[in-house]
Design an enzyme around this catalytic site. Structure first.
Site, short mmCIF file in Angstrom:
data_model
loop_
_atom_site.label_atom_id
_atom_site.label_comp_id
_atom_site.label_asym_id
_atom_site.label_seq_id
_atom_site.Cartn_x
_atom_site.Cartn_y
_atom_site.Cartn_z
N TYR A 1 1.94 -10.26 -3.51
CA TYR A 1 3.23 -9.92 -4.11
C TYR A 1 4.11 -11.13 -4.37
O TYR A 1 4.79 -11.21 -5.37
CB TYR A 1 4.00 -8.97 -3.17
CG TYR A 1 3.34 -7.63 -2.97
CD1 TYR A 1 3.61 -6.57 -3.82
CD2 TYR A 1 2.46 -7.41 -1.91
CE1 TYR A 1 3.03 -5.32 -3.63
CE2 TYR A 1 1.86 -6.17 -1.71
CZ TYR A 1 2.15 -5.13 -2.58
OH TYR A 1 1.56 -3.91 -2.40
N GLU B 1 -3.58 -4.90 -4.22
CA GLU B 1 -2.16 -4.54 -4.35
C GLU B 1 -1.41 -5.67 -5.04
O GLU B 1 -1.67 -6.84 -4.79
CB GLU B 1 -1.52 -4.27 -2.98
CG GLU B 1 -2.04 -3.03 -2.27
CD GLU B 1 -1.33 -2.79 -0.95
OE1 GLU B 1 -0.19 -3.32 -0.76
OE2 GLU B 1 -1.89 -2.07 -0.10
N ASN C 1 -3.98 -8.39 -1.27
CA ASN C 1 -2.68 -7.79 -1.54
C ASN C 1 -1.68 -8.92 -1.77
O ASN C 1 -1.29 -9.60 -0.81
CB ASN C 1 -2.22 -6.92 -0.37
CG ASN C 1 -3.11 -5.71 -0.16
OD1 ASN C 1 -4.03 -5.46 -0.92
ND2 ASN C 1 -2.84 -4.95 0.88
N HIS D 1 -5.02 3.19 6.40
CA HIS D 1 -3.87 2.54 5.80
C HIS D 1 -2.64 2.75 6.68
O HIS D 1 -1.64 3.34 6.24
CB HIS D 1 -3.64 3.08 4.38
CG HIS D 1 -2.93 2.12 3.48
ND1 HIS D 1 -3.38 1.82 2.22
CD2 HIS D 1 -1.81 1.40 3.65
CE1 HIS D 1 -2.57 0.95 1.64
NE2 HIS D 1 -1.60 0.69 2.51
N ARG E 1 -7.42 2.83 -6.62
CA ARG E 1 -7.49 2.68 -5.18
C ARG E 1 -6.54 3.67 -4.51
O ARG E 1 -5.37 3.74 -4.86
CB ARG E 1 -7.10 1.26 -4.75
CG ARG E 1 -7.16 1.08 -3.24
CD ARG E 1 -6.40 -0.15 -2.79
NE ARG E 1 -6.39 -0.26 -1.34
CZ ARG E 1 -5.48 -0.93 -0.65
NH1 ARG E 1 -4.49 -1.54 -1.27
NH2 ARG E 1 -5.55 -0.98 0.66
N GLU F 1 -4.69 -4.42 5.59
CA GLU F 1 -3.80 -5.42 6.20
C GLU F 1 -3.78 -5.35 7.73
O GLU F 1 -2.75 -5.05 8.34
CB GLU F 1 -2.39 -5.28 5.65
CG GLU F 1 -2.30 -5.55 4.15
CD GLU F 1 -0.88 -5.48 3.62
OE1 GLU F 1 0.06 -5.26 4.41
OE2 GLU F 1 -0.70 -5.65 2.40
#
Length: 343
Positions: free
Chosen positions: A237, A306, A235, A134, A90, A180
């Site tokens: 984390y 992500e 995404n 992005h 990506r 996002e």
């Protein structure tokens, strides 16, 4: 329970192992950058260029002018991906490398660059997954009509997307429109902590937008109503604790959500932490999130777009020590293990 998941970046290693832990490899799962070179190849300035060069915006005074230098090193980077066993990559196309001024004349050098990247990936058996936007809005559009605060941005985004489909669409089968959007609205236009550094408060260094983009984003129902989609890009984390909140001292995203979130609560173990102040390492959150999506949205196709953790920038650390990356390896191992457990 089966969740269709495509796994990117370090997830596509031939194998990841931790001493004393379970091996996680490609066979464990079902089938199924900011680039640098900011003034080369005809690229125009973006809102993040201006932000990163503004005094006090970046803690250590650094910027992303070179970053990982993917612009020059992509052939070597792609060979490393192939060696590591990756079959998907990506990356994001820079709007200002296609249209240096946001609109107008197409920059052929930028078109040629991305054609080379795409063709090199395909020649090495790696599928390109491309994000069109992005966060790097051309600065000229911010100067011309305040960027996303103007309806003109929709027209110009569509024009940019159309030229990308025209030039790359025959080989790009997997596309992501905006990365996002929630973060863009909240950090860029509510709190002002990220480019273009506008906010919804009375005093704002980058200019007060009266919450326009923030509230329009809320009305678009980014939070829950998904509408039509081909896949869900996640995404992921970290995981925080969340509880209901009725506090309304200020009019911002935190209070409007009706919830309060914290990484640490009394009576619960304190998780390990990456370098970012918000990034606590909570591997079981991956499994919980996948289970929630499976149950809430009828088991859609999910792409983990992500995932990872950061280290502090320590120029005194020897390279050999920096490459002894046990904490990051454990992070990926544990998150992958929980992803596997959700399938």
């Amino acid at each position: 329970m089966v969740i269709d998941v495509l796994i990117f970046a370090l997830f596509l290693l031939l194998g990841v192992s931790i001493s004393g832990g379970q091996n996680i490899s490609r066979s464990s799962f079902p089938k199924g950058f900011y680039e640098g070179a900011v003034k080369e190849g005809g690229r125009g300035q973006t809102i993040w260029d201006k932000f990163a060069h503004s005094l006090g915006r970046v803690l250590d005074g650094s910027n992303a002018d070179i970053a990982n230098d993917h612009y020059h090193l992509y052939p070597e980077d792609i060979q490393r991906m192939k060696f590591m066993g990756m079959d998907a990559y990506r990356f994001s196309i820079a709007w200002s490398r296609i249209y240096p001024n946001g609109t107008g004349k197409v920059n052929q050098v930028g078109i040629d660059h991305y054609n080379d990247v795409i063709n090199t990936l395909l020649a090495n058996g790696i599928k390109p997954y491309v994000t069109l936007y992005h966060w790097d809005l051309p600065q000229s559009l911010e100067d011309r009509y305040k960027g996303w605060l103007s309806p003109n941005s929709v027209r110009d985004l569509a024009n940019y997307a159309e030229i990308c489909f025209e030039k790359f669409g025959d080989r790009l089968k997997h596309r992501i429109t905006i990365n996002e959007p929630h973060t863009i609205a909240i950090q860029g236009y509510d709190s002002g902590l990220e480019a273009p550094s506008r906010c919804s408060y009375i005093i704002c260094r980058g200019g007060n937008d009266n919450g326009t983009l923030y509230f329009d984003t809320l009305k678009a129902n980014w939070y829950d109503s998904l509408g039509s989609f081909d896949f869900l890009g996640i995404n992921h984390y970290t995981t925080w604790y969340t509880s209901e909140s009725t506090c309304s001292i200020v009019n911002d995203a935190q209070t409007d959500s009706g919830a309060s979130s914290f990484p640490i609560v009394l009576g619960k173990p304190v998780p390990d932490k990456a370098n970012s102040i918000w990034l606590f390492i909570v591997p079981h959150g991956m499994r919980s999130l996948m289970n929630y999506i499976q149950q809430k949205y009828n088991n859609p196709l999910v792409i983990i777009t992500e995932n990872g953790m950061d280290d502090g920038n320590n120029p005194l650390l020897p390279l050999k020590s920096a490459l002894n990356d046990e904490k990051r390896i454990k992070y990926h191992h544990d998150y992958l293990s929980n992803l596997q457990a959700a399938m």
